[in-house]
Write an enzyme that holds these catalytic residues in place. Structure first.
Site, PDB file in Angstrom:
ATOM      1  N   TYR A 196     -73.558  28.164  -6.322  1.00 26.92           N
ATOM      2  CA  TYR A 196     -74.636  28.843  -7.040  1.00 26.92           C
ATOM      3  C   TYR A 196     -75.736  27.869  -7.468  1.00 26.92           C
ATOM      4  O   TYR A 196     -76.860  28.284  -7.736  1.00 26.92           O
ATOM      5  CB  TYR A 196     -74.103  29.577  -8.283  1.00 26.92           C
ATOM      6  N   LYS A 243     -60.187  26.446  -1.121  1.00 28.83           N
ATOM      7  CA  LYS A 243     -60.141  26.770   0.311  1.00 28.83           C
ATOM      8  C   LYS A 243     -60.069  25.421   1.044  1.00 28.83           C
ATOM      9  O   LYS A 243     -60.920  25.084   1.881  1.00 28.83           O
ATOM     10  CB  LYS A 243     -61.406  27.577   0.684  1.00 28.83           C
ATOM     11  N   ASP A 251     -58.230  33.199  -0.363  1.00 26.77           N
ATOM     12  CA  ASP A 251     -57.959  34.494   0.287  1.00 26.77           C
ATOM     13  C   ASP A 251     -56.564  34.993  -0.089  1.00 26.77           C
ATOM     14  O   ASP A 251     -56.360  36.175  -0.376  1.00 26.77           O
ATOM     15  CB  ASP A 251     -58.136  34.418   1.817  1.00 26.77           C
ATOM     16  N   ASP A 267     -65.921  33.709 -10.003  1.00 23.83           N
ATOM     17  CA  ASP A 267     -66.750  34.898 -10.233  1.00 23.83           C
ATOM     18  C   ASP A 267     -66.042  36.124  -9.645  1.00 23.83           C
ATOM     19  O   ASP A 267     -65.879  37.162 -10.290  1.00 23.83           O
ATOM     20  CB  ASP A 267     -68.108  34.666  -9.542  1.00 23.83           C
TER      21      ASP A 267
END
Ligand code: NAD
Length: 356
Positions: free
Chosen positions: A142, A187, A219, A243
């Site tokens: 972000y 990840k 995931d 988020d």
């Protein structure tokens, strides 16, 4: 002991839910023998109307001079057409940046009494749920370098070791006061920034031998939250993953009117606010659920003021009020009696008075 609290009611239902929360804080501080001094400040739409700015200097200065900030909510249709740097939400970003808040803590608690609001099968959440999502708030994709070209665009996910280290400490410390289990979500099979994240979180965990650390790919974490949510205690993750996962975890608990949050920085000062917004559709009707804000105040007692017993008492009072059947409209099932905002405040106060 005496503490200074900057109170920012904001817009819409903000002042309504803050009013009940201050009543609860007054009661609990008296009960546990400490003093809370409040100063009210403007932020958001009401500040724009009064001063022309969403975050007046006086508000940020007051927040910086306080032990903690308690905020209702900001925003509303009236200010929606203003340019983006003049919008009410700018006040939140300004407060986060000005106070150096880099950690967002969002508990997702499923109260047994509200289990019917949970969209998961009852056997998956039997005995209730209590997950704390610790989200990094000021780094990652972000805030990384971004560009839009004629036929391409990119955003960059980048982290420094220090950014990861400080959020990892927040998660480990929070876990020490809970079930001492941290799941770090990344990840790392794909992303270099995640490999750094995993390495640094692992290093920090060595300083907390009583905490059990595990790692999970994002995931899989998204899947496990709905498959077996009871396996989680504290989840720590970077900005964007947090988020998404904190909203997913929140949904499991059913009602937006029940969800508190805390934003913390280096010291003990933090900002505490409900996850919900200013709810213009019900503002002024006296029917908003004040429990998310009351539970945010409990987090304030715990994380900024070090008043753990008082925090637990507020949480127990909310639990007892729900157990006694207290329901605002948003959490009532068909046929159940519905309380006003103030009546829900009364029920929590009565439960608090009744606690040993
Ligand atoms: P919202 O959270 O205000 O409302 C969504 C829905 O949930 C509405 O139907 C509302 O009535 C209901 N709801 C929310 N809080 C409730 C409560 N305590 N009790 C009972 N019902 C409740 O989200 P929105 O409608 O998307 O946004 C409204 C305004 O709030 C917008 O201006 C938005 O920008 C702002 N907002 C502010 C914050 C914040 O201050 N942190 C967060 C989100 C949205």
């Amino acid at each position: 002991m005496s503490y200074h609290i900057a109170v920012i009611p904001g817009d819409g239902i903000g002042p309504e839910v803050i009013r009940e929360t201050v009543r609860v804080l007054d009661c609990v501080s008296q009960k546990f023998g400490f003093t809370l001094n409040y100063t009210q400040y403007l932020a958001g739409g009401c500040a724009i109307d009064a001063t022309g700015k969403p975050l007046p200097d006086e508000t940020l200065e007051g927040a910086l001079a306080s032990d903690a900030v308690l905020l209702g909510a900001v925003g509303g249709e009236k200010w929606d057409t203003l340019p983006s740097d003049m919008r009410p939400e700018k006040a939140l970003l300004g407060l986060r940046a000005g106070l150096g808040l880099f950690a967002n803590l969002r508990p997702a608690v499923l109260f047994e009494q509200l289990a019917a609001a949970c969209p998961l099968k009852p056997e998956l959440t039997a005995g209730g749920l209590d997950i704390l999502v610790v989200r990094e708030l000021t780094g990652g994709i972000y805030f990384g370098k971004k560009e839009r070209g004629e036929n391409y665009a990119y955003d960059t996910m980048s982290y420094t070791e220090d950014e990861v280290r400080r959020i990892a400490h927040v998660a480990m410390k929070a876990a020490m006061g809970r079930s001492r289990k941290v799941t770090s979500v990344d990840k790392a099979n794909i992303l270099e920034s995640s490999r750094l994240w995993r390495q640094v979180v692992t290093e920090v965990a060595e300083e907390y031998p009583e905490v059990t650390l595990s790692h999970m790919y994002v995931d899989n974490a998204a899947m496990q939250l709905v498959r077996n949510p009871k396996q989680f205690d504290v989840i720590v993750t970077e900005n964007m993953f947090g988020d998404i996962l904190s909203d997913e975890a929140a949904m499991i608990t059913g009602s937006i009117g029940m969800l508190p949050s805390a934003s913390l920085g280096e010291g003990t000062r933090g900002m505490y606010e409900p996850v919900h917004g200013s709810a213009p559709d019900i503002a002024g009707q006296g029917i908003a659920n004040p429990l998310a804000t009351i539970l945010s105040a409990a987090m304030m007692l715990r994380y900024s003021l070090g008043q753990e017993d008082a925090a637990k008492a507020v949480e127990a009072a909310v639990d007892a009020a729900l157990f006694g059947g207290a329901r605002t409209k948003d959490i009532a099932l068909e046929g159940e009696a519905v309380l006003s905002t103030a009546e829900m405040g009364d029920c929590v106060l009565a439960a608090l008075e009744g606690l040993a």
